[in-house]
Design an enzyme around this catalytic site. Structure first.
Site, short mmCIF file in Angstrom:
data_model
loop_
_atom_site.label_atom_id
_atom_site.label_comp_id
_atom_site.label_asym_id
_atom_site.label_seq_id
_atom_site.Cartn_x
_atom_site.Cartn_y
_atom_site.Cartn_z
N ASP A 17 -1.44 1.32 -3.86
CA ASP A 17 -2.35 0.34 -4.46
C ASP A 17 -3.70 0.94 -4.85
O ASP A 17 -4.63 0.21 -5.18
CB ASP A 17 -2.54 -0.85 -3.52
CG ASP A 17 -3.13 -0.44 -2.18
OD1 ASP A 17 -2.92 0.71 -1.76
OD2 ASP A 17 -3.80 -1.28 -1.54
N ASP A 35 -6.10 2.54 -3.18
CA ASP A 35 -7.32 2.54 -2.37
C ASP A 35 -7.47 3.80 -1.50
O ASP A 35 -8.52 4.04 -0.96
CB ASP A 35 -7.45 1.25 -1.53
CG ASP A 35 -6.25 0.99 -0.65
OD1 ASP A 35 -5.29 1.79 -0.67
OD2 ASP A 35 -6.25 -0.04 0.05
N ARG A 36 -6.39 4.58 -1.38
CA ARG A 36 -6.50 5.81 -0.59
C ARG A 36 -6.62 7.03 -1.49
O ARG A 36 -6.22 6.99 -2.65
CB ARG A 36 -5.25 6.01 0.26
CG ARG A 36 -5.04 4.98 1.30
CD ARG A 36 -3.90 5.39 2.19
NE ARG A 36 -3.68 4.36 3.19
CZ ARG A 36 -3.00 4.55 4.31
NH1 ARG A 36 -2.46 5.73 4.54
NH2 ARG A 36 -2.84 3.58 5.17
N SER A 51 0.79 -1.22 0.00
CA SER A 51 0.00 0.00 0.00
C SER A 51 0.83 1.28 0.00
O SER A 51 1.63 1.50 -0.90
CB SER A 51 -0.95 -0.05 1.19
OG SER A 51 -1.90 0.95 1.07
N HIS A 52 0.67 2.08 1.06
CA HIS A 52 1.35 3.38 1.10
C HIS A 52 2.81 3.26 1.53
O HIS A 52 3.52 4.25 1.54
CB HIS A 52 0.61 4.30 2.07
CG HIS A 52 0.59 3.75 3.46
ND1 HIS A 52 -0.20 2.69 3.82
CD2 HIS A 52 1.29 4.08 4.56
CE1 HIS A 52 0.00 2.40 5.09
NE2 HIS A 52 0.91 3.23 5.57
N LYS A 70 -11.62 0.16 0.22
CA LYS A 70 -11.66 1.59 0.02
C LYS A 70 -11.18 1.86 -1.40
O LYS A 70 -10.52 1.02 -2.01
CB LYS A 70 -10.81 2.30 1.07
CG LYS A 70 -9.37 1.84 1.22
CD LYS A 70 -8.79 2.45 2.49
CE LYS A 70 -7.30 2.23 2.63
NZ LYS A 70 -6.96 0.92 3.20
N ASP A 101 -2.73 6.38 -3.34
CA ASP A 101 -1.55 5.70 -2.77
C ASP A 101 -1.04 4.56 -3.65
O ASP A 101 -1.51 4.36 -4.77
CB ASP A 101 -1.87 5.19 -1.36
CG ASP A 101 -2.81 3.99 -1.37
OD1 ASP A 101 -3.59 3.86 -2.32
OD2 ASP A 101 -2.75 3.18 -0.43
C1 VG1 Z 1 -3.22 1.99 8.31
C2 VG1 Z 1 -4.38 2.95 8.48
C3 VG1 Z 1 -5.69 2.21 8.32
C4 VG1 Z 1 -5.72 1.49 6.98
C5 VG1 Z 1 -4.50 0.60 6.84
C6 VG1 Z 1 -4.41 -0.05 5.49
O1 VG1 Z 1 -3.26 1.02 9.32
O2 VG1 Z 1 -4.32 3.58 9.71
O3 VG1 Z 1 -6.74 3.13 8.43
O4 VG1 Z 1 -6.87 0.71 6.86
O5 VG1 Z 1 -3.31 1.36 7.05
O6 VG1 Z 1 -4.45 0.90 4.47
P1 VG1 Z 1 -2.34 1.10 10.64
O7 VG1 Z 1 -2.61 -0.18 11.35
O8 VG1 Z 1 -0.94 1.25 10.17
O9 VG1 Z 1 -2.78 2.31 11.37
V1 VG1 Z 1 -3.52 0.69 3.10
O10 VG1 Z 1 -4.03 1.83 1.96
O11 VG1 Z 1 -2.03 0.84 3.77
O12 VG1 Z 1 -3.89 -0.87 2.63
CO CO Z 2 -3.57 1.39 0.14
#
Ligand code: VG1
Ligand code: CO
Length: 544
Positions: free
Chosen positions: A280, A282-283, A114-115, A377, A278
């Site tokens: 992937d 989804d953000r 992801s990010h 998302k 981001d």
């Molecule tokens: C983070 C965010 C959470 C989100 C998750 C996955 O998790 O706070 O809101 O759902 O990333 O998003 P954490 O446990 O690090 O707070 V993504 O776009 O990274 O799949």
């Molecule tokens: Co993501």
């Protein structure tokens, strides 16, 4: 000639899925048997993949291409009937969710951290989504983890690499591999949800937008949908070619990592609308000319205005937000007279509510918003819903925000992250808060009275499951709130997230700098949680 190999292996420690799948340093994933063990554990945990149809794709980060080959060979060796693969091994997370649902697949594997940054020295990840298109719930991730601890062998086909480029069907052993355009089905779905004609007219009228794909997977989606289908001028999408290390950047759409976009949106000749997504896809981050919209506010505004888009014209059944997300959306739900749910962090907790038809729109403070159109998302979805609203309201973003706040009040909001904190210290901070939470109510802190304090436990109203220890919530009598929890997506030490919120009903006080508005809440968080003492840090590493 192909041959199924049964490879003896041993359990590997630490393969416990976090908030969103398993995330580790890329080199860890590249280690002997690492990917194979986890993949076999996923397959075993879901009762095998014999005769099943799976969707497969990832965000294109370093090792995506190699991992796809391994997973294909293992799916074939485990008897899968068909894998629907995004061309080049690419699929954004929401596009994968859509494909699973549309093609009635049994599930899907999404390769992404992801990010988190990508590259051989950065992060890699893998998540499994079920037949509803959503992230595996805790009951399944628990089974996956349990399986990683007693795995003794995995199955893999001995065969050469598959060319991931040509569209259409090919085969690997007895398994069909169907390579699909990663964008087409997703673009079609967006066209069904939104008033594309109205958005086209907006661009014809000279509306200017900048979409920053951050060198990640949404580039091809944004080029196709925004520029080709909706007619935004070429150049609207920047950083639109996915790269294995995201151009050396951090594909996290927030004001810190997307500072270029923020600068462009605060410049004299700024476009009307700015957005980013981001790794992937989804953000999302959303900005107007001279204004940044916090994700929590964006959720509230989208919910309040969703009826302007064809898909939501009939109204919403309910709204859900993750616990740390500001309570701005709750006020909208109240006004609309619809259900409102507070769930733990992570999209997997929205799945049951969406499947049961109890909520239509969901969101997280971390820049995730989505609806019942998929079970993830969806960054571009949020951007298109904003565009649809802008096309119908013909008002600048700034004006829409001011009107929203004057109607509902403003929830000032910020998140402070302390990264790579020693795990024991972070755990000790949270444990201490758990221990003292019972004594906090009634205490005066920074002139505010603590109304309640607890470690959030979620009782899923659909399947009755309970998820404990989801973060410390401290609410004050004046509507302010502090939440503290540890991240479940990091790959180094612990990341402490401190979420700060203050409610301001008075429109005369809606233009304060955020740090100023939150000053008492920030001070209260420090006084109660002793963040400096436990982390040894003077200030957060990242403030969003
Ligand atoms: C983070 C965010 C959470 C989100 C998750 C996955 O998790 O706070 O809101 O759902 O990333 O998003 P954490 O446990 O690090 O707070 V993504 O776009 O990274 O799949
Ligand atoms: Co993501």
């Amino acid at each position: 000639m192909t041959r199924i190999l049964t490879v003896p292996t041993e359990p590997i420690e630490g393969q416990k899925p976090g908030t969103s799948g398993l995330r580790k340093k890329t080199k860890v994933f590249m280690g002997p048997h690492y990917l194979e063990n986890f993949t076999q554990s996923v397959f075993d945990a879901i009762g095998g993949v014999q005769g099943k149809v799976l969707v497969l794709g990832g965000d294109g980060r370093y090792f995506n291409d190699r991992a796809v080959q391994v997973i294909l060979r293992m799916a074939a060796a485990n008897g899968a009937a068909r894998v629907i693969l995004g061309q080049g091994g690419l699929l954004s997370t929401p596009a994968a969710s859509n494909l699973i649902r549309k093609r009635k697949a049994d599930g899907g594997v999404i390769l992404s951290a992801s990010h988190n940054p990508g590259g051989i020295d950065e992060d890699f990840g893998m998540k499994f989504n079920g037949a509803n298109g959503g992230p595996a719930p805790e009951s399944v991730t628990d089974l996956i983890f349990a399986r990683t601890l007693d795995l003794s062998e995995y199955r893999i086909l001995e065969t050469g690499d598959l060319d991931l480029t040509p569209l259409g069907e090919t085969s690997m052993g007895a398994m069909v591999v169907e390579i699909v355009d990663p964008v087409a089905d997703y673009a079609e779905l967006m066209g069904q949800l939104f008033d594309f004609d109205a958005i086209r007219n907006l661009f014809i009228g000279g509306f200017r937008m900048r979409f920053d794909a951050m060198h990640a997977v949404t580039g091809p989606y944004a080029h196709e949908i925004l520029e080709r289908i909706l007619g935004a001028p070429e150049g609207t999408v920047v950083n639109g070619t996915p790269s294995p290390d995201f151009g050396g950047g951090h594909p996290d759409p927030n004001p810190v990592w997307a500072d270029d976009l923020v600068e462009a949106m605060f410049a004299k000749d700024a476009p009307d609308f700015g957005a980013a997504s981001d790794g992937d896809g989804d953000r999302n981050m959303v900005l107007g000319r001279g204004i940044y919209v916090t994700p929590s506010d964006s959720l509230a505004v989208l919910a309040a205005n969703a009826h302007l888009a064809p898909a939501y014209a009939g109204g919403l059944s309910g709204i859900a937000r993750s616990m740390p997300t500001s309570r701005a959306a709750d006020r909208v739900a109240e006004k609309l007279g619809i259900e409102c749910h507070e769930t733990p962090t992570g999209w997997k907790f929205f799945g049951n509510l969406l499947d049961a038809g109890r909520v239509t729109i969901c969101g997280e403070e971390s820049a995730g918003t989505g609806s019942d159109h998929v079970r993830e998302k969806d960054g571009l979805w949020a951007v298109l819903l904003w565009l649809n609203i802008l096309a119908r309201r013909i008002e600048p973003v700034e004006q829409i925000m001011a009107a929203h706040w004057s109607q509902f009040g403003r929830n000032y909001y910020s998140r402070h992250d302390y990264e790579a904190v020693p795990v024991e210290r972070a755990n000790a901070l949270i444990q201490r808060l758990r221990d003292i939470s019972g004594d906090l109510p009634g205490q005066q802190v920074q002139g505010m009275e603590v109304a309640s304090a607890d470690d959030f436990a979620y009782h899923d109203p659909v399947d009755g499951s309970v998820s404990k220890n989801q973060g410390i919530r401290i609410a004050f009598a004046d509507g302010s709130r502090v939440v503290l929890r540890l991240s479940g997506t990091g790959t180094e030490g612990a990341t402490l997230r401190v979420y700060l919120e203050r409610y301001e009903p008075d429109p005369a006080r809606h233009d304060l700098p955020v740090e100023e508005a939150l000053a008492p809440v920030i001070a209260a968080a420090e006084e109660i949680a002793l963040i400096r003492e436990f982390t040894g840090r003077e200030r957060p590493d990242v403030t969003t």
